[in-house]
Motif scaffolding. Structure first.
Motif, PDB file in Angstrom:
ATOM      1  N   VAL A  92      51.561  44.723  53.847  1.00 37.37           N
ATOM      2  CA  VAL A  92      52.197  43.566  53.223  1.00 37.37           C
ATOM      3  C   VAL A  92      51.145  42.472  53.114  1.00 37.37           C
ATOM      4  O   VAL A  92      50.529  42.091  54.114  1.00 37.37           O
ATOM      5  CB  VAL A  92      53.389  43.078  54.074  1.00 37.37           C
ATOM      6  N   LYS A  93      50.933  42.004  51.896  1.00 34.64           N
ATOM      7  CA  LYS A  93      49.945  40.950  51.682  1.00 34.64           C
ATOM      8  C   LYS A  93      50.654  39.606  51.649  1.00 34.64           C
ATOM      9  O   LYS A  93      51.779  39.496  51.190  1.00 34.64           O
ATOM     10  CB  LYS A  93      49.196  41.197  50.380  1.00 34.64           C
ATOM     11  N   PHE A  94      50.012  38.577  52.139  1.00 33.60           N
ATOM     12  CA  PHE A  94      50.603  37.252  52.131  1.00 33.60           C
ATOM     13  C   PHE A  94      49.555  36.229  51.724  1.00 33.60           C
ATOM     14  O   PHE A  94      48.363  36.479  51.801  1.00 33.60           O
ATOM     15  CB  PHE A  94      51.168  36.901  53.503  1.00 33.60           C
ATOM     16  N   THR A  95      50.043  35.090  51.287  1.00 35.46           N
ATOM     17  CA  THR A  95      49.176  33.980  50.949  1.00 35.46           C
ATOM     18  C   THR A  95      49.504  32.830  51.869  1.00 35.46           C
ATOM     19  O   THR A  95      50.676  32.419  51.965  1.00 35.46           O
ATOM     20  CB  THR A  95      49.396  33.544  49.484  1.00 35.46           C
ATOM     21  N   GLU A  96      48.518  32.338  52.568  1.00 33.19           N
ATOM     22  CA  GLU A  96      48.720  31.232  53.480  1.00 33.19           C
ATOM     23  C   GLU A  96      48.913  29.964  52.682  1.00 33.19           C
ATOM     24  O   GLU A  96      48.141  29.643  51.782  1.00 33.19           O
ATOM     25  CB  GLU A  96      47.523  31.105  54.405  1.00 33.19           C
TER      26      GLU A  96
END
Length: 54
Positions: free
Chosen positions: A45-49
């Motif tokens: 799962v990729k996320f953007t801070e």
């Protein structure tokens, strides 16, 4: 002209892109992974801070 046709037409002009990921404290190219590790990488799962003011 579709995107696929454009990609095929310009394939000689393209540069190979190597994607690296961090594994156990160092960076390693994904293309060197075995089949199982490639599958694991696709499931991540990729996320953007978010940038918030402190």
């Amino acid at each position: 002209m579709t995107n696929q046709e454009l990609l095929e037409k310009n394939s000689q002009k393209r540069t190979k892109c190597i994607i690296y990921t961090r594994v156990m404290g160092y960076h390693r190219p994904i293309e060197s992974f075995n089949i199982g590790k490639k599958g694991e990488h696709k499931q991540r799962v990729k996320f953007t801070e978010s940038k918030t003011n402190l």
